[in-house]
Design a protein around this motif. Sequence first.
Motif, PDB file in Angstrom:
ATOM      1  N   ALA A  47     -16.298   6.735 -12.276  1.00 46.02           N
ATOM      2  CA  ALA A  47     -17.705   6.576 -11.888  1.00 46.02           C
ATOM      3  C   ALA A  47     -17.795   5.992 -10.481  1.00 46.02           C
ATOM      4  O   ALA A  47     -17.213   4.949 -10.196  1.00 46.02           O
ATOM      5  N   ALA A  48     -18.527   6.645  -9.627  1.00 45.16           N
ATOM      6  CA  ALA A  48     -18.724   6.119  -8.274  1.00 45.16           C
ATOM      7  C   ALA A  48     -19.486   4.800  -8.343  1.00 45.16           C
ATOM      8  O   ALA A  48     -20.460   4.670  -9.081  1.00 45.16           O
ATOM      9  N   GLY A  49     -19.007   3.824  -7.602  1.00 42.80           N
ATOM     10  CA  GLY A  49     -19.715   2.556  -7.499  1.00 42.80           C
ATOM     11  C   GLY A  49     -19.568   1.625  -8.677  1.00 42.80           C
ATOM     12  O   GLY A  49     -20.337   0.677  -8.813  1.00 42.80           O
ATOM     13  N   ASP A  50     -18.596   1.842  -9.554  1.00 44.63           N
ATOM     14  CA  ASP A  50     -18.392   0.935 -10.679  1.00 44.63           C
ATOM     15  C   ASP A  50     -18.060  -0.468 -10.148  1.00 44.63           C
ATOM     16  O   ASP A  50     -17.160  -0.626  -9.315  1.00 44.63           O
ATOM     17  N   ASP A  51     -18.783  -1.465 -10.626  1.00 40.41           N
ATOM     18  CA  ASP A  51     -18.634  -2.831 -10.104  1.00 40.41           C
ATOM     19  C   ASP A  51     -17.232  -3.402 -10.320  1.00 40.41           C
ATOM     20  O   ASP A  51     -16.668  -4.030  -9.421  1.00 40.41           O
ATOM     21  N   ALA A  52     -16.656  -3.197 -11.504  1.00 42.14           N
ATOM     22  CA  ALA A  52     -15.333  -3.751 -11.790  1.00 42.14           C
ATOM     23  C   ALA A  52     -14.264  -3.106 -10.908  1.00 42.14           C
ATOM     24  O   ALA A  52     -13.372  -3.797 -10.389  1.00 42.14           O
ATOM     25  N   VAL A  53     -14.352  -1.794 -10.730  1.00 41.47           N
ATOM     26  CA  VAL A  53     -13.375  -1.093  -9.895  1.00 41.47           C
ATOM     27  C   VAL A  53     -13.548  -1.508  -8.433  1.00 41.47           C
ATOM     28  O   VAL A  53     -12.567  -1.791  -7.742  1.00 41.47           O
ATOM     29  N   THR A  54     -14.783  -1.576  -7.966  1.00 39.38           N
ATOM     30  CA  THR A  54     -15.056  -1.985  -6.584  1.00 39.38           C
ATOM     31  C   THR A  54     -14.521  -3.391  -6.326  1.00 39.38           C
ATOM     32  O   THR A  54     -13.902  -3.649  -5.286  1.00 39.38           O
ATOM     33  N   ALA A  55     -14.722  -4.294  -7.269  1.00 38.45           N
ATOM     34  CA  ALA A  55     -14.228  -5.671  -7.126  1.00 38.45           C
ATOM     35  C   ALA A  55     -12.699  -5.698  -7.118  1.00 38.45           C
ATOM     36  O   ALA A  55     -12.089  -6.421  -6.313  1.00 38.45           O
ATOM     37  N   ALA A  56     -12.069  -4.920  -7.990  1.00 38.81           N
ATOM     38  CA  ALA A  56     -10.609  -4.884  -8.044  1.00 38.81           C
ATOM     39  C   ALA A  56     -10.039  -4.363  -6.733  1.00 38.81           C
ATOM     40  O   ALA A  56      -9.061  -4.906  -6.204  1.00 38.81           O
ATOM     41  N   VAL A  57     -10.626  -3.314  -6.188  1.00 38.48           N
ATOM     42  CA  VAL A  57     -10.176  -2.751  -4.912  1.00 38.48           C
ATOM     43  C   VAL A  57     -10.307  -3.802  -3.802  1.00 38.48           C
ATOM     44  O   VAL A  57      -9.381  -4.005  -3.006  1.00 38.48           O
ATOM     45  N   ALA A  58     -11.433  -4.468  -3.736  1.00 36.47           N
ATOM     46  CA  ALA A  58     -11.640  -5.495  -2.705  1.00 36.47           C
ATOM     47  C   ALA A  58     -10.646  -6.646  -2.854  1.00 36.47           C
ATOM     48  O   ALA A  58     -10.111  -7.139  -1.855  1.00 36.47           O
ATOM     49  N   ASP A  59     -10.393  -7.063  -4.086  1.00 35.53           N
ATOM     50  CA  ASP A  59      -9.451  -8.163  -4.319  1.00 35.53           C
ATOM     51  C   ASP A  59      -8.030  -7.780  -3.927  1.00 35.53           C
ATOM     52  O   ASP A  59      -7.307  -8.576  -3.332  1.00 35.53           O
ATOM     53  N   VAL A  60      -7.629  -6.564  -4.245  1.00 37.30           N
ATOM     54  CA  VAL A  60      -6.292  -6.102  -3.864  1.00 37.30           C
ATOM     55  C   VAL A  60      -6.191  -6.001  -2.349  1.00 37.30           C
ATOM     56  O   VAL A  60      -5.207  -6.441  -1.752  1.00 37.30           O
ATOM     57  N   ALA A  61      -7.203  -5.469  -1.700  1.00 32.10           N
ATOM     58  CA  ALA A  61      -7.197  -5.331  -0.240  1.00 32.10           C
ATOM     59  C   ALA A  61      -7.161  -6.680   0.470  1.00 32.10           C
ATOM     60  O   ALA A  61      -6.722  -6.767   1.621  1.00 32.10           O
ATOM     61  N   ALA A  62      -7.610  -7.728  -0.200  1.00 31.35           N
ATOM     62  CA  ALA A  62      -7.606  -9.063   0.398  1.00 31.35           C
ATOM     63  C   ALA A  62      -6.293  -9.810   0.176  1.00 31.35           C
ATOM     64  O   ALA A  62      -6.095 -10.889   0.728  1.00 31.35           O
ATOM     65  N   ALA A  63      -5.392  -9.243  -0.603  1.00 32.81           N
ATOM     66  CA  ALA A  63      -4.102  -9.887  -0.856  1.00 32.81           C
ATOM     67  C   ALA A  63      -3.177  -9.719   0.338  1.00 32.81           C
ATOM     68  O   ALA A  63      -3.360  -8.828   1.175  1.00 32.81           O
ATOM     69  N   ASP A  64      -2.192 -10.576   0.406  1.00 32.63           N
ATOM     70  CA  ASP A  64      -1.191 -10.501   1.469  1.00 32.63           C
ATOM     71  C   ASP A  64       0.025  -9.685   1.036  1.00 32.63           C
ATOM     72  O   ASP A  64       0.610  -8.967   1.831  1.00 32.63           O
ATOM     73  N   LEU A  65       0.408  -9.829  -0.225  1.00 32.17           N
ATOM     74  CA  LEU A  65       1.557  -9.129  -0.784  1.00 32.17           C
ATOM     75  C   LEU A  65       1.147  -8.524  -2.115  1.00 32.17           C
ATOM     76  O   LEU A  65       0.621  -9.228  -2.989  1.00 32.17           O
TER      77      LEU A  65
END
Length: 174
Positions: A47-65
């Motif tokens: 689903a486009a724009g799913d909140d849980a998926v969007t949050a997971a993507v943002a959290d992973v992108a903010a990680a260092d490793l």
Amino acid sequence: MRTAVVVGNPKPASRTLAAAVRAVELLTGAAPDLVVDVTTLGPGLLAAGDDAVTAAVADVAAADLVVVASPTYKATYTGLLKLFLDRFAGGEGLRDVTVVPLMLGAGPAHALAAELLLKPVLVELGATCPAPGLYLLDSEGADSPALAAYAERWRPALQATASLPRAHGSLSAR
């Protein structure tokens, strides 16, 4: 250093997850700050724009490793993992993130899968992959001697790369 694990195994709480978590522990001396067991995101992956998926993507992108892990299915990583990775912007989604591609399989026939199939996708998303992809036998998983040897060999390079200042936008603050 913020660390994350992303696992694309269709089975929740899999051996793949255990191996990825163990990889972070061996590389950093601590448990991962974030674990994304992609199968738990369910139909939201479609689903486009799913909140849980969007949050997971943002959290992973903010990680260092990040350790990105998958079992070997049909000689490559899973479609489930591909669905999740498709949510990252090409060339930018994992920019300035140090990533370890990790795959598990039943035998040595696919030993290059992490390096030849998963790593190029991660690099396409902007990830920095300063070490080779890692392949482990399913039967050994988190207890694999290859995992310990990999961590011993590549820990300095991965930690150094993950500690570099971010070069772009809102992710520049550490």
